[in-house]
Write a protein that holds these residues in place. Structure first.
Motif, short mmCIF file in Angstrom:
data_model
loop_
_atom_site.label_atom_id
_atom_site.label_comp_id
_atom_site.label_asym_id
_atom_site.label_seq_id
_atom_site.Cartn_x
_atom_site.Cartn_y
_atom_site.Cartn_z
N ALA A 1 -59.84 24.71 11.56
CA ALA A 1 -58.92 23.80 12.21
C ALA A 1 -58.14 23.31 11.23
O ALA A 1 -57.19 22.42 11.49
CB ALA A 1 -59.90 22.75 13.14
N ASP A 2 -58.90 22.96 9.94
CA ASP A 2 -57.70 22.37 9.09
C ASP A 2 -56.97 23.20 8.33
O ASP A 2 -56.34 23.09 7.42
CB ASP A 2 -58.64 21.73 7.94
N GLY A 3 -56.88 24.64 8.85
CA GLY A 3 -56.18 25.45 8.26
C GLY A 3 -56.50 26.38 6.94
O GLY A 3 -56.03 27.10 6.33
N VAL A 4 -57.89 26.55 6.73
CA VAL A 4 -58.74 27.18 5.76
C VAL A 4 -59.06 28.24 6.09
O VAL A 4 -59.84 28.44 7.30
CB VAL A 4 -59.70 26.03 5.24
N SER A 5 -58.90 29.47 5.38
CA SER A 5 -59.23 30.84 5.66
C SER A 5 -60.79 31.03 5.16
O SER A 5 -61.17 30.32 4.13
CB SER A 5 -58.26 31.70 5.06
#
Ligand code: GLU
Length: 323
Positions: A259-263
């Motif tokens: 959700a924070d854009g971390v893969s």
């Protein structure tokens, strides 16, 4: 010959769980072992199939694979019951009516022998009279079942020593562990010993919160004539407040981080980094089998890791080594 990861499906895996799973996988693969997953869902109140699905998806997302079907402890109660009957037939099981509060009060009044882990059972119900037992039953209390770990309390606890791949030489006493809880559910220490043996587990890599329970498990293995695997207890991850990592500390699961854009790949890279495992920063998940080829569990960074949010980094967090 297998290694294993044995989560309890009671919620999402956090970074500490993922780090332990990764180390267990690397240790197994680096030694040519199979790797199995076992769901420790004895506590059916909290365990749920959606957590199991989520946990397996998260393990796959960071590049881990496993052999064979996932085993569930909730489907194996008959097997644990048989082992309990074997111990009972040898006079090694007794009923215990103590509540947690009563055990705590008892320990406060008379502290445990030095070799026993904190909170060890002081043996209160070992010598329960029939009259007292009947009175407790009449009162509606239901007993747990405990192991008579040593024949006489006066000789002190049974001491068991072993060499841990990560934690080194460890010696600890064995108390009268619970074998079946008072709600009829088999207890963790019994189930884990039986499952590891029946599943051909020869290497156990898990969090070092279980280091103190290992002498209990080795003692049970010996009583049940099961072989003892090698053990590697790996450091846990803590929050900056010194508490064990949990949701309270922010985005600590793959979902939250996504959700924070971390893969997942960025998470994997940071996890490898935090253990001091040699890897190439470029797409770590593709190279996990290469990493496994060079991996040595004994060489990982010792000491606890502390989670800190770090928004400017690819993973959005770092696991700082706290020695
Ligand atoms: N099920 C335990 C946990 O999730 C792990 C038990 C083990 O690895 O022996 O903490």
């Amino acid at each position: 010959m297998s290694g294993r990861f044995a989560p309890s499906p009671t919620g999402a895996l956090h970074l500490g769980n993922l780090r332990t799973a990764l180390l267990a996988w690397l240790a197994a693969r680096s030694t040519g072992r199979e790797f199995i997953i076992r769901m420790e869902d004895l506590d059916r109140v909290q365990a749920a199939p959606e957590h199991e699905r989520g946990q397996l998806a998260d393990l796959a997302a960071i590049g881990l694979d496993w052999d064979g079907d996932v085993i569930r402890q909730s489907e194996r109660f008959d097997i644990y019951r048989d082992a309990l009957a074997t111990l009972d037939a040898r006079g090694l099981v007794y009923e215990c009516f103590c509540s947690r509060r009563e055990v705590r009060a008892e320990i406060e009044a008379a502290p445990n022998a030095p070799h026993l882990p904190p909170g060890s059972y002081p043996g209160t119900c070992r010598t329960l009279t029939t009259a007292r037992r009947d009175a407790l039953l009449a009162d509606g209390r239901t007993p747990a079942l405990r192991l008579r770990a040593s024949t006489s309390m006066d000789d002190g606890p049974e001491l068991i020593a072993f060499d841990d791949i990560v934690a080194g030489h460890h010696e600890g006493g064995v108390d009268d562990v619970v074998l079946r809880r008072n709600d009829g559910v088999p207890a963790y220490n019994l189930a884990v010993v039986i499952d590891d043996a029946m599943q051909g587990v020869t290497q156990v890599v898990r969090g070092d919160d279980l280091l103190d329970s290992t002498p209990r498990q080795i003692h049970l293995q010996r009583l049940l004539q099961l072989s003892t695997p090698e053990y590697g207890h790996v450091p846990l991850v803590f929050g900056p407040d010194g508490e064990r990592l949990s949701k309270r500390h922010g985005s600590v699961s793959l979902d939250g981080l996504a959700a924070d854009g971390v893969s997942p790949a960025a998470v994997l890279t940071e996890l490898l980094e935090s253990c001091g495992v040699e890897h190439s920063r470029a797409d770590a998940s593709r190279q996990l089998s290469d990493v496994a080829r060079r991996f040595d569990l004994a060489g990982i960074t010792p000491g606890v890791a502390v989670f800190e949010t770090a928004p400017s980094t690819p993973a959005g967090f770092v696991l700082r080594n706290a020695g």
